[in-house]
Structure formats: C-alpha cells, structure tokens
Write an enzyme that holds these catalytic residues in place. Structure first.
Site, mmCIF file in Angstrom:
data_model
loop_
_atom_site.group_PDB
_atom_site.id
_atom_site.type_symbol
_atom_site.label_atom_id
_atom_site.label_comp_id
_atom_site.label_asym_id
_atom_site.label_seq_id
_atom_site.Cartn_x
_atom_site.Cartn_y
_atom_site.Cartn_z
ATOM 1 N N ASP A 148 0.841 -1.199 0.000
ATOM 2 C CA ASP A 148 0.000 0.000 0.000
ATOM 3 C C ASP A 148 0.873 1.245 0.000
ATOM 4 O OD1 ASP A 148 -2.270 1.510 0.025
ATOM 5 O OD2 ASP A 148 -2.681 1.280 2.164
ATOM 6 N N ASN A 189 -10.356 -2.007 -6.865
ATOM 7 C CA ASN A 189 -9.477 -1.122 -7.632
ATOM 8 C C ASN A 189 -9.996 -0.853 -9.043
ATOM 9 O OD1 ASN A 189 -6.463 -2.545 -6.145
ATOM 10 N ND2 ASN A 189 -7.680 -0.766 -5.524
ATOM 11 N N PHE A 190 -10.944 -1.655 -9.504
ATOM 12 C CA PHE A 190 -11.526 -1.407 -10.827
ATOM 13 C C PHE A 190 -12.311 -0.100 -10.862
ATOM 14 C CE2 PHE A 190 -10.937 -6.035 -11.562
ATOM 15 C CZ PHE A 190 -10.304 -5.961 -12.801
ATOM 16 N N ARG A 235 1.401 -4.837 6.476
ATOM 17 C CA ARG A 235 0.837 -3.792 5.626
ATOM 18 C C ARG A 235 1.643 -2.511 5.788
ATOM 19 N NH1 ARG A 235 -5.361 -2.378 4.181
ATOM 20 N NH2 ARG A 235 -4.930 -0.591 2.836
ATOM 21 N N HIS A 271 3.283 2.990 -9.193
ATOM 22 C CA HIS A 271 3.267 1.541 -9.279
ATOM 23 C C HIS A 271 4.588 0.999 -9.845
ATOM 24 C CE1 HIS A 271 -0.873 1.566 -8.064
ATOM 25 N NE2 HIS A 271 -1.251 2.262 -9.122
#
Length: 603
Positions: free
Chosen positions: A378, A426-427, A552, A395
């Site tokens: 993340d 995420n779409f 995370r 990314h």
C-alpha cells in the site's frame, strides 16, 4: 540458520534481487570484461569468420565494444519492454548472418566445409564468454564471489540466450555446469589464422585515436581483458606483448583492484556518456544503436539527452519544481546533493543493522518463524503524489520494491509469500491508471519468466484471484510464467489479483456446493462445517498453508479483507513507510516482531 556466531553474520553476504546489477553496472567491469569476452569470441573460428565477412565494425573494434556496453546497460537497467526491444534487434541484425568456412577447417578441428550462422550453439558460446569475463574479473580484480553468487551470474547471462530462443534445457543452470561446458568447448577449439590476425589487429587499433585519454583507457582495458583470458587461449592466440604493454598491465592491475574496492562505482550509462563527450565519433554509434533498438529517430544530441535522462531518477528536478522558480529548483538540487553525499555511509549503517537483525532472528530461531507471509502493498499512489508524479507512476516504483522484498523474504527462511497486487475494488479507479497498471504487470510477469533469481532459487510463481477480469494478454503472460515454474517447489510466490476476501469465500462455497450431488444438498448443507469451506479456498487449492503473518505498509491499520478466511489466526504488523520506501531494516523488524509473539491459537 544454524550458525549464530555474530562474526559469521558480519561476513555473510545475502543475495538481493539487484545483486547482479550492483556488481556488474560498473564501468571498469564492463569495459575490461567486454574486451575479454570479445577476444574469447574470436577464439571460435566460426565467429571470427562471421565478423570478418559480415561485421560493419570489424575495422573499428572499440565501436563494436561500445555497442556491447550499450547492450549490457539495457540488460542491467532496462525495463522489460526495452529488453524485449533489444532481443528483437539482436535477432534482426544476426539472423541474416550466415556463410561457410572452407579454408580453415583443418586448423580449427572442423570439417573442411562448415556452415556458420546465428545458431543456438554460437549464441550459447557468446553468452558463455560474457560469463567467463565477469567471473574472472571479480576473481582477479574485484571481490571474490561465493558459489551462490556465481550460480546467479551464470543464470542471469544464460537467460539472455533463453530470451533469444534457446531452450533452457540446453543452457548451463549452475556454475559447475557452466565450467564443464566452458572447458569442454575451449578444449575442442583451435584458433584459426583469421582469429590470430583479428586479435593482433585489435590490439594494434587500441593505440589509435586523437584523444590521449581515450587511447590510454582503451589500451589499458584491452590489455587487462587479454590478461584475464585462460592461459590456453593466450597461448593459442600466439600474441606476444611488448615490454611497454606488459609494464602497463603490471601497473594497471593494482590500480583497477583498488578503484573497484575503494571508490564509488561509475555506472555504465555515465561512462558511455562521458566517452561520447571525449570522443564525438561515438555519438553516431550511440544514436544508431539506440534508434535501431527502440525504433526512434533522434539526432545525436537528442539521443544523448534521452539516454542521459532515461537513467536519471524521476524524483529530482521535476518540471513542477522548475515552474516554481529557479531558486526552488536550485534548493532541491542542493538538498539532493547533500543527501547523496552521505549515501555510502547510510548504506553501510543499514547493512550493519540488517546483519544485526538477521543475527537476532537466528538467535531467536526457537520461536515462531513465519512460514507463510502475506503483504498488503500500500502507498504507491501517495508516493507518486509526494514526488509530484502522476499517480500510476508510483506503481513502477512499487514493482521495483517487490523484487527486493521477495529476496528479503526468501533469504530469511520464509518459504511462502503472498502479495496483494490488485483488488476488485481497484476497478473503480480511472481507466488510465488501470490500463497502465495492467501493462506494468504484463511486463513484470514477462520479466519473471527470464529472471535468473526465479530459476536459481526455484521459485514457483502463481496468481490467485478472479483472473477472468484481467485482459487476455495479461492472462497469457501469467499462464506462461506459471507453466515455466510449475516444476519448482523450493519457494512459493503468489500474487493476488484481482482479489477480494469476500469474493474468495463466495468462490469457496460455490466450489463446495458444485462437488455435492443434488439429492444430497439438504443433508450436506445441514451438516456443513468450516473444514468443508477451508478445502476450497485459493491457498488450499494450491496446497499451501494459511498465512502466519500479514504485513501492511503506509500506516493503514486494517487488512481490507486480505485472505479473509485463511487469516483467522494471522499475526498483524503495520508500518509507517509507503510501499516504495519500505526498507530491509523495516522488513526484518517485522519478522522479529512476529518471532517474539506467543501464538496460542485460542488455547
């Protein structure tokens, strides 16, 4: 890890994903190694004949060498797309090369008429000469390598031949296999008159050139490359060095050894740019090579600027900072210089901290060690925003970080690693970001197929999630890497995409119900237990254990449904760093935190 002696951890070197680049992306390694490889290639009579009859650069050896260095720079630092372009270019220029060696067969232990061309045998030999040159450089002039590192270098170079189309079964997989192949080939070859004449000409041409600095560098690199050759090859070539050349060799050996061990490295791209500055005749070579590889039409000045910028960090001197004014831009540059000035010291401190943490992990080996680690990556978009980049650029930095983390995990005795790369939610993001992310994933999975570390460490790569939502081209690349690594069982890497925790449970329930006969549904549903669902989760279908620990990044204190069913007893660890900023020190701290916890599983 059985040995818990502190000094053993000080001396131990752990292979990182960037190990090959770190020891190879150095001007002295590539310059001297390229000369050594070229001389070894000429020892093969078919390659010597091919260069004599077809190479446009046969009378300009350094320009040929310069192209080799551009090739190595892209192999070491290029993106997956750039490497694909490079391989396509190599095929275009070499496939038409063919002919027959007629007059020198008896000298070279070959039949009287032997055809040559861009064959698999010659491709393997050319790559093998690069392996020898790099290994021998580190043995004689650099830092001695252990067997794991030698295996990795052999595999990394042999993956180039695999990209060219040579089946992996034909390639040496380990350093021991490579040595056997190399010695067998050398013993079968006898140098031809063509090769002797070309090597003599090469050493003579190194003395030519109007720039004395360039002439000295070229001559010194050629002589050191010649000194790295096996004794048998030097004797076969029959080259007698003059007294001045032997004296220069003697002087350069300790100088290069000291330069390698004591001074910060000069990267290949910086060295190539510097060579173009001191010898402008190399500008058209760089321009022509890069234009052919990447299908660009740039002038020499534009090519040099593009090549320089291609390797610059996108984080400093961004257009946004320049628009704010020259004062802000200069301030950022000064801050950058101050930060980079202390990088070697900071790197040394971080290495010692990592060694200490690995030592503590070994000392606490009796405690629980995560066999299966899950990571929620993340913070990529926030990282891009902080660097004043468009969000999807983050990314790319995140993908680079994942390569490092994979090796940190596997060198820490974590056998199974599952990372969450894309969720179903995420779409909802913008189409531009999704399309760029899928394009990046396609490149990364394609690169994994040719990754030496994947094959050296025998990592099985699989994707979990509802892949029907993915583009067809991406699914094809995923299928290819899964098939390529299907036989490996030492380490396991799962990439969750597109994944949702609730969707996985729904999928598991459907899989269970579909396995039950229709007339037995009422009774089976009435007696349904957890184990029935557990047998149909993604991890269970892959015969993998539940997750022991979930990590995370980016200071978000939630799991967002990651591995919702199989994380019931998972330990949780949250860290503040954004994913691209995640460090090995932070990673080892998370493992140590897990090892110090007492897992009771409800007892």
């Amino acid at each position: 890890m059985q040995n818990t002696n502190w000094w053993s951890f000080i001396k131990r070197r752990y292979i990182s994903y960037n190990f090959f680049t770190n020891i190879s992306d150095r001007a002295e390694v590539v310059m001297i190694g390229s000369w050594c490889a070229l001389l070894l290639q000429l020892h093969h009579p078919l390659i010597a004949a091919g260069i004599r009859d077809h190479s446009q650069l046969r009378d300009a050896p350094f320009k040929r060498l310069f192209r080799t260095m551009v090739f190595l720079e892209i192999i070491l630092n290029g993106s997956s797309q750039e490497k694909d372009d490079l391989i396509a270019w190599l095929n275009r220029i070499h496939i038409p090369v063919e002919g027959t060696l007629q007059t020198e067969g008896s000298v070279a232990n070959l039949p009287p008429e032997t055809s040559y061309g861009f064959t698999e045998d010659l491709q393997i030999w050319v790559i093998a000469t690069l392996v020898f040159a790099f290994l021998e450089f580190h043995k004689v002039l650099g830092t001695p390598l252990n067997e794991d590192e030698k295996d990795l270098i052999c595999n990394e170079f042999m993956m180039i031949a695999h990209r060219l189309g040579v089946p992996r079964e034909r390639l040496p997989q380990t350093h021991a296999e490579y040595e056997q192949y190399f010695l067998q080939t050398i013993n079968q070859l006898q140098v031809s008159p063509t090769a002797q004449a070309q090597v003599t000409q090469l050493l003579e041409l190194t003395r030519m050139g109007s720039n004395k600095v360039f002439q000295l560098i070229n001559t010194g690199a050629a002589l050191l490359g010649f000194s790295l050759l096996p004794q048998q090859v030097r004797e076969n070539l029959g080259i007698q060095l003059s007294l001045s050349q032997r004296l220069l060799q003697t002087i350069l050996h300790p100088l290069v050894r000291g330069f390698y061990r004591l001074l910060p490295p000069i990267t290949i791209h910086r060295f190539l740019i510097w060579l173009c500055r001191i010898d402008p005749s190399l500008n058209p070579v760089l321009k022509g090579t890069l234009n052919q590889i990447h299908h660009k039409s740039l002038s020499s000045e534009q090519t040099l600027a593009w090549f320089s910028g291609r390797n610059q960090q996108l984080l400093i001197g961004s257009p946004a900072s320049i628009e704010k004014g020259m004062a802000v831009y200069i301030k950022e540059r000064v801050e950058f210089l101050l930060l980079t000035a202390f990088q070697p010291l900071q790197q040394w401190i971080d290495e010692r901290r990592c060694q200490y943490l690995r030592y503590r992990l070994a000392m606490e080996a009796g405690n629980s060690r995560p066999n299966h680690l899950g990571i929620i990556m993340d913070g990529n978009r926030r990282f891009a925003k902080r660097q004043q980049l468009v969000s999807w650029r983050g990314h790319y930095f995140g993908a680079n970080k994942l390569r490092d983390v994979v090796m940190w995990a596997f060198t820490s005795d974590v056998k199974v690693l599952t990372v969450w790369a894309f969720s179903k939610e995420n779409f909802r993001r913008q189409d531009e970001e999704i399309n760029n992310l899928f394009r990046l994933m396609e490149q990364e999975f394609r690169a994994l197929k040719f990754s030496a570390l994947v094959h050296t460490w025998q990592v099985r790569v699989r994707v979990i999630g509802e892949r029907d939502y993915l583009p067809t081209s991406l699914r094809a690349v995923i299928d290819a890497i899964e098939e390529e690594t299907a036989q490996y069982n030492k380490f396991f890497l799962q990439v969750a995409m597109p994944y949702g925790g609730r969707a996985e449970i729904v999928s598991a329930v459907r899989a269970y119900l579909s396995s039950v006969a229709v007339d037995e549904l009422p009774s089976q549903i009435a007696s349904l237990e957890e184990e029935a669902i557990s047998r149909h989760t993604y991890l269970a279908q892959l015969d993998l254990p539940p997750i022991d620990c979930i990590l995370r990044t980016s200071n978000e204190w939630r799991t967002s449904g990651f591995m919702l069913w199989d994380s019931g007893y998972s330990e949780l660890y949250f860290c503040q760093e954004l994913w691209p900023d995640f460090s090995e020190v932070a990673f080892l701290k998370s493992l140590r935190s897990f090892c110090l916890r007492q897992r009771r599983f409800g007892v």
